[in-house]
Design a protein around this motif. Structure first.
Motif, mmCIF file in Angstrom:
data_model
loop_
_atom_site.group_PDB
_atom_site.id
_atom_site.type_symbol
_atom_site.label_atom_id
_atom_site.label_comp_id
_atom_site.label_asym_id
_atom_site.label_seq_id
_atom_site.Cartn_x
_atom_site.Cartn_y
_atom_site.Cartn_z
ATOM 1 N N VAL A 57 0.814 -1.212 0.000
ATOM 2 C CA VAL A 57 0.000 0.000 0.000
ATOM 3 C C VAL A 57 0.851 1.267 0.000
ATOM 4 N N THR A 58 2.070 1.172 0.521
ATOM 5 C CA THR A 58 2.965 2.344 0.522
ATOM 6 C C THR A 58 3.797 2.426 -0.758
ATOM 7 N N ARG A 59 3.561 1.509 -1.687
ATOM 8 C CA ARG A 59 4.278 1.446 -2.969
ATOM 9 C C ARG A 59 5.791 1.387 -2.750
ATOM 10 N N PRO A 60 6.248 0.365 -2.082
ATOM 11 C CA PRO A 60 7.671 0.277 -1.735
ATOM 12 C C PRO A 60 8.547 -0.009 -2.947
ATOM 13 N N ALA A 61 9.812 0.372 -2.828
ATOM 14 C CA ALA A 61 10.767 0.077 -3.895
ATOM 15 C C ALA A 61 11.050 -1.412 -3.956
ATOM 16 N N VAL A 62 11.055 -2.059 -2.787
ATOM 17 C CA VAL A 62 11.384 -3.487 -2.724
ATOM 18 C C VAL A 62 10.427 -4.191 -1.778
ATOM 19 N N LEU A 63 9.995 -5.378 -2.168
ATOM 20 C CA LEU A 63 9.202 -6.242 -1.300
ATOM 21 C C LEU A 63 10.091 -7.404 -0.853
ATOM 22 N N PHE A 64 10.335 -7.511 0.440
ATOM 23 C CA PHE A 64 11.086 -8.620 1.003
ATOM 24 C C PHE A 64 10.096 -9.641 1.543
ATOM 25 N N ALA A 65 10.263 -10.890 1.134
ATOM 26 C CA ALA A 65 9.345 -11.953 1.547
ATOM 27 C C ALA A 65 10.144 -13.083 2.189
ATOM 28 N N ASP A 66 9.786 -13.435 3.417
ATOM 29 C CA ASP A 66 10.476 -14.492 4.152
ATOM 30 C C ASP A 66 9.540 -15.693 4.273
ATOM 31 N N GLU A 67 9.763 -16.707 3.453
ATOM 32 C CA GLU A 67 8.923 -17.916 3.416
ATOM 33 C C GLU A 67 7.434 -17.562 3.290
ATOM 34 N N PRO A 68 7.050 -16.773 2.287
ATOM 35 C CA PRO A 68 5.660 -16.298 2.211
ATOM 36 C C PRO A 68 4.620 -17.381 1.996
ATOM 37 N N THR A 69 5.036 -18.553 1.497
ATOM 38 C CA THR A 69 4.079 -19.639 1.268
ATOM 39 C C THR A 69 4.274 -20.795 2.235
ATOM 40 N N GLY A 70 5.153 -20.619 3.220
ATOM 41 C CA GLY A 70 5.502 -21.714 4.129
ATOM 42 C C GLY A 70 4.347 -22.229 4.964
ATOM 43 N N ALA A 71 3.356 -21.373 5.245
ATOM 44 C CA ALA A 71 2.231 -21.781 6.090
ATOM 45 C C ALA A 71 0.965 -22.062 5.285
ATOM 46 N N LEU A 72 1.093 -22.152 3.965
ATOM 47 C CA LEU A 72 -0.081 -22.285 3.113
ATOM 48 C C LEU A 72 -0.188 -23.676 2.495
ATOM 49 N N ASP A 73 -1.419 -24.076 2.187
ATOM 50 C CA ASP A 73 -1.612 -25.302 1.420
ATOM 51 C C ASP A 73 -1.202 -25.043 -0.024
ATOM 52 N N SER A 74 -1.081 -26.096 -0.814
ATOM 53 C CA SER A 74 -0.532 -25.963 -2.158
ATOM 54 C C SER A 74 -1.369 -25.056 -3.055
ATOM 55 N N THR A 75 -2.683 -25.123 -2.918
ATOM 56 C CA THR A 75 -3.547 -24.281 -3.751
ATOM 57 C C THR A 75 -3.375 -22.814 -3.406
ATOM 58 N N SER A 76 -3.389 -22.501 -2.107
ATOM 59 C CA SER A 76 -3.203 -21.115 -1.678
ATOM 60 C C SER A 76 -1.809 -20.609 -2.040
ATOM 61 N N ALA A 77 -0.818 -21.488 -1.924
ATOM 62 C CA ALA A 77 0.553 -21.103 -2.268
ATOM 63 C C ALA A 77 0.646 -20.714 -3.740
ATOM 64 N N ARG A 78 0.016 -21.496 -4.618
ATOM 65 C CA ARG A 78 0.044 -21.175 -6.052
ATOM 66 C C ARG A 78 -0.621 -19.829 -6.323
#
Length: 249
Positions: free
Chosen positions: A166-187
């Protein structure tokens, strides 16, 4: 980095000979050992490696969450190596978005209120139009007034991505963003990140242990014992898995 038509991309984040050590002189641990790495604007880079290889430390140093022991870090063209904690906090609010495995949403707030929070904390005027636009962009136009407990894991992660963007950042850092998701949600989440890079020119740096997630990125950097030991451009999930297995052998 040069794209398909030969245009040189600017650099969003750069580490130059970065070393990060912990502990005293009799029990010193070197988490990063002379790492030099550039993340071009409008690209998605995955960072992989065995446990203890320095992945999270690299992410934290690149984002200004940790001071480096030596070397330099440049963010959005600015040398942040010697910046004060206050300067780094201000820079992160302006230039960086974070997405974590655990979502980190506030349970008492609606999706709309969670997304608006970074704007409030940075003292900016909160535009409901902008907040609703970013939630619509992640496919949650009909979930704006729902609280986290009323959302699935994949929906919560999409709220977290909207909050980061929402702040329109220059960089998005993601640390294991799909680690807690099921395969469908991860996709779904990975598809959203891919779209952000391809259509909005977002820069993403993602730590992951999942070869399928890493294969969605433009390139993969492999760490071992605090050093870059391998790289791959547009690899398949099988290639990523094979290279990672070789490091863990």
């Amino acid at each position: 980095m040069t794209n398909a038509i030969g245009v040189q991309r600017a650099t969003a984040v750069e580490l130059r000979e970065v070393t990060r050590e912990y502990g005293g002189k009799h029990a010193r641990v070197c988490a990063l050992d002379g790492v030099s790495l550039a993340f071009p604007q409008g690209t998605w880079t995955a960072v992989m490696g065995p446990s203890g290889s320095g992945k999270s430390t690299l992410l934290h140093c690149a984002a200004g969450l940790e001071h480096v022991s030596s070397g330099q870090v440049f963010l959005a063209g600015e040398d942040i190596t010697a910046a004060s904690d206050r300067e780094l906090t201000d820079l992160r609010r302006r230039e960086i978005g974070f997405v974590f495995q655990s979502f980190n949403l506030i349970g008492s707030l609606t999706a709309e209120q969670n997304v608006a929070l970074p704007l409030k904390l940075s003292g900016h005027r909160v535009s409901k139009k902008d907040v609703r636009a970013v939630l619509s962009g992640v496919g949650l136009a009909d979930r704006m007034r729902h609280r986290p407990r009323e959302l699935s894991g994949g929906q919560q992660q999409r709220v977290a991505i909207a909050r980061a963007m929402v702040t329109r950042p220059a960089v998005l850092f993601a640390d294991e963003p799909t680690g807690a998701l099921d395969s469908t949600s991860a996709r779904t989440v990975l598809g959203l990140l891919r779209q952000m890079v391809d259509t909005a020119g977002q820069t993403i740096v993602m730590v992951t242990h999942d070869p399928a997630a890493a294969a969605c990125a433009d390139s993969v950097v492999f760490l071992s014992d605090g050093r870059i030991v391998d790289r791959a451009v547009a690899p398949s999930a099988r290639e990523v898995a094979d290279r990672l297995a070789a490091l863990e052998a």
